[in-house]
Design a protein around this motif. Sequence first.
Motif, PDB file in Angstrom:
ATOM      1  N   ARG A 245       0.834  -1.201   0.000  1.00 56.71           N
ATOM      2  CA  ARG A 245       0.000   0.000   0.000  1.00 56.71           C
ATOM      3  C   ARG A 245       0.870   1.252   0.000  1.00 56.71           C
ATOM      4  O   ARG A 245       0.503   2.275  -0.575  1.00 56.71           O
ATOM      5  CB  ARG A 245      -0.912  -0.008   1.229  1.00 56.71           C
ATOM      6  CG  ARG A 245      -1.975   1.090   1.192  1.00 56.71           C
ATOM      7  CD  ARG A 245      -2.923   0.972   2.361  1.00 56.71           C
ATOM      8  NE  ARG A 245      -2.300   1.342   3.621  1.00 56.71           N
ATOM      9  CZ  ARG A 245      -2.819   1.092   4.815  1.00 56.71           C
ATOM     10  NH1 ARG A 245      -3.952   0.417   4.912  1.00 56.71           N
ATOM     11  NH2 ARG A 245      -2.207   1.470   5.919  1.00 56.71           N
ATOM     12  N   MET A 246       2.010   1.190   0.673  1.00 57.39           N
ATOM     13  CA  MET A 246       2.919   2.324   0.696  1.00 57.39           C
ATOM     14  C   MET A 246       3.310   2.761  -0.707  1.00 57.39           C
ATOM     15  O   MET A 246       3.298   3.949  -1.046  1.00 57.39           O
ATOM     16  CB  MET A 246       4.179   1.958   1.504  1.00 57.39           C
ATOM     17  CG  MET A 246       5.315   2.964   1.373  1.00 57.39           C
ATOM     18  SD  MET A 246       4.892   4.613   1.961  1.00 57.39           S
ATOM     19  CE  MET A 246       4.847   4.327   3.723  1.00 57.39           C
ATOM     20  N   SER A 249       0.423   4.403  -2.507  1.00 56.05           N
ATOM     21  CA  SER A 249       0.178   5.735  -1.959  1.00 56.05           C
ATOM     22  C   SER A 249       1.229   6.728  -2.444  1.00 56.05           C
ATOM     23  O   SER A 249       0.918   7.891  -2.738  1.00 56.05           O
ATOM     24  CB  SER A 249       0.178   5.680  -0.425  1.00 56.05           C
ATOM     25  OG  SER A 249      -0.101   6.939   0.121  1.00 56.05           O
ATOM     26  N   SER A 316       8.389   9.239   9.820  1.00 53.66           N
ATOM     27  CA  SER A 316       7.084   9.138   9.195  1.00 53.66           C
ATOM     28  C   SER A 316       6.255  10.399   9.427  1.00 53.66           C
ATOM     29  O   SER A 316       5.656  10.955   8.502  1.00 53.66           O
ATOM     30  CB  SER A 316       6.331   7.914   9.732  1.00 53.66           C
ATOM     31  OG  SER A 316       5.085   7.759   9.085  1.00 53.66           O
ATOM     32  N   PRO A 432       0.522   4.469   4.836  1.00 51.99           N
ATOM     33  CA  PRO A 432       0.828   3.889   6.151  1.00 51.99           C
ATOM     34  C   PRO A 432       2.088   4.518   6.739  1.00 51.99           C
ATOM     35  O   PRO A 432       2.633   5.483   6.204  1.00 51.99           O
ATOM     36  CB  PRO A 432       1.043   2.404   5.830  1.00 51.99           C
ATOM     37  CG  PRO A 432       1.542   2.415   4.423  1.00 51.99           C
ATOM     38  CD  PRO A 432       0.856   3.554   3.737  1.00 51.99           C
ATOM     39  N   LYS A 433       2.553   3.961   7.836  1.00 50.54           N
ATOM     40  CA  LYS A 433       3.776   4.457   8.467  1.00 50.54           C
ATOM     41  C   LYS A 433       4.948   4.335   7.504  1.00 50.54           C
ATOM     42  O   LYS A 433       5.114   3.317   6.828  1.00 50.54           O
ATOM     43  CB  LYS A 433       4.072   3.669   9.742  1.00 50.54           C
ATOM     44  CG  LYS A 433       5.333   4.133  10.468  1.00 50.54           C
ATOM     45  CD  LYS A 433       5.602   3.298  11.699  1.00 50.54           C
ATOM     46  CE  LYS A 433       6.885   3.758  12.391  1.00 50.54           C
ATOM     47  NZ  LYS A 433       7.190   2.932  13.588  1.00 50.54           N
ATOM     48  N   SER A 441       5.046  -7.636   5.378  1.00 49.71           N
ATOM     49  CA  SER A 441       4.416  -6.482   6.006  1.00 49.71           C
ATOM     50  C   SER A 441       2.900  -6.553   5.937  1.00 49.71           C
ATOM     51  O   SER A 441       2.329  -6.890   4.910  1.00 49.71           O
ATOM     52  CB  SER A 441       4.868  -5.184   5.319  1.00 49.71           C
ATOM     53  OG  SER A 441       4.121  -4.084   5.800  1.00 49.71           O
ATOM     54  N   GLN A 443       1.147  -4.141   5.712  1.00 50.81           N
ATOM     55  CA  GLN A 443       0.726  -3.000   4.900  1.00 50.81           C
ATOM     56  C   GLN A 443       0.637  -3.363   3.433  1.00 50.81           C
ATOM     57  O   GLN A 443       0.301  -2.539   2.615  1.00 50.81           O
ATOM     58  CB  GLN A 443       1.728  -1.848   5.077  1.00 50.81           C
ATOM     59  CG  GLN A 443       1.792  -1.350   6.513  1.00 50.81           C
ATOM     60  CD  GLN A 443       3.019  -0.500   6.756  1.00 50.81           C
ATOM     61  OE1 GLN A 443       3.846  -0.311   5.883  1.00 50.81           O
ATOM     62  NE2 GLN A 443       3.145   0.016   7.951  1.00 50.81           N
TER      63      GLN A 443
END
Length: 447
Positions: A245-246, A249, A316, A432-433, A441, A443
């Motif tokens: 997802r990182m 994004s 972050s 996310p972070k 992960s 994420q």
Amino acid sequence: MASVATEDDARGARRAGRPKVGVYRYAVLALVTLGVSVNYLDRATISVALPDIQHDLGLAEAATGVALSAFFWTYATFQLPSGYLAGRIGPRVMIGASALCFGLVTVLMGFAWGLVSLIVLRLLLGIGESPAFPASAQVVSRWFPRSERSFASATFNNGNPIGSTLCIPLVALLITWAGWRSAFYVTGAVAIMYAIAWWFLYRDPRASRRLRREELEYIEADQEEANRDADSQQTVPWRSLFRHRMVWSMMIGFFCINFVAYFFITWFPTYLVRTYDLSLLKFGFIGMIPGIASMLGGWTGGLVSDRLVRRGVPVSRARKICLVGGLLGTSVIMLAVLSPTVSTALLALSLSYFSSTFAAASVWCLPADVAPVNAHVGSLGGIQNAASNCAGIVSPILIGVITGVTSSFAIPLVIAGVVALLGAANYAFVMPKIEPLRSTSPQAVGA
């Protein structure tokens, strides 16, 4: 996870407290920034010359939008292989070959005779310029510790407004004196000279004879620590990066930033000249104002992000403060629609461009912040830059079509502001972070 975050913050504090030994890395940064400036000088020449090109070649707004967009078809497509190669071949070869290629193509732009030739040359220019940003991100990851990367990233990213801003008076004067074709000959020659200089001047840190041992140790202390952390994780295969997802994004957020930024690189001169009935020469001077504001925004964003990290703010949170705040400020481009005079329009546009580069300073830290191993920095930079430059495909055509139908830039400016707000929401609520990616992960997309 809390203990890991605490250890990361403690290590960051220790790195921040180390004395800064030597400044040669900043000379390297200046050389990289010059290259990005030349890249944008060549890229933006067509935007200043556009009114004359349209007149001489008989191009309508929609056709012109296609020609402007063509650059981004190949530029975005080749970000992925360029980013991959930057991590494998290294920035010395990639940046040198890139500058030589886009310099030659820019010279050939001066010989364009119609829409088809213009589109073909813009496609080739996109290929030539595609390695610049992924390779520059790779240089920063090799030459700077984490606590200095935001300012370093902001500085090379400022090559965008530096090149675009210098392009305005330079190309305007060249066109006034010798016609629009001469502008391409001169800016292309500058790129070729840079390619030669880069090849002879740049070396990686361990291969550099000018770098003091103390400065090399200072640079690598952070990187060795990061590599030990990465070695304790399972390596993330290149293709699996898209499961996170990182990464998505990062792609969405940078798309939103560039959707607004590419208005300034493509249609901005035409907008100001036509909306406020300016001569090209007059525009050549007042049109520099948003570009100057964007330079200040980039450095300010880099300094703020680095200052937050050095004060102990988690990486972050520091990055997201700048990303979200910058995009909220970028949305004021919509206010230009309500501006009755060129002065008030320039104020709104300058604030928007300032905020855009303020956010972009942290954007170019993200590949190094989340890369599981150093070799992935170029790949992640290429991935997010590919997505961001899809905005360059959409934006020029959309603006050209809407402007051709409505004879106004009002609707495109409102759309740009809305896109900026969506980008702020993405960084605030979707991302996310910010930490190194892991193959296991939670994420990851679909996890």
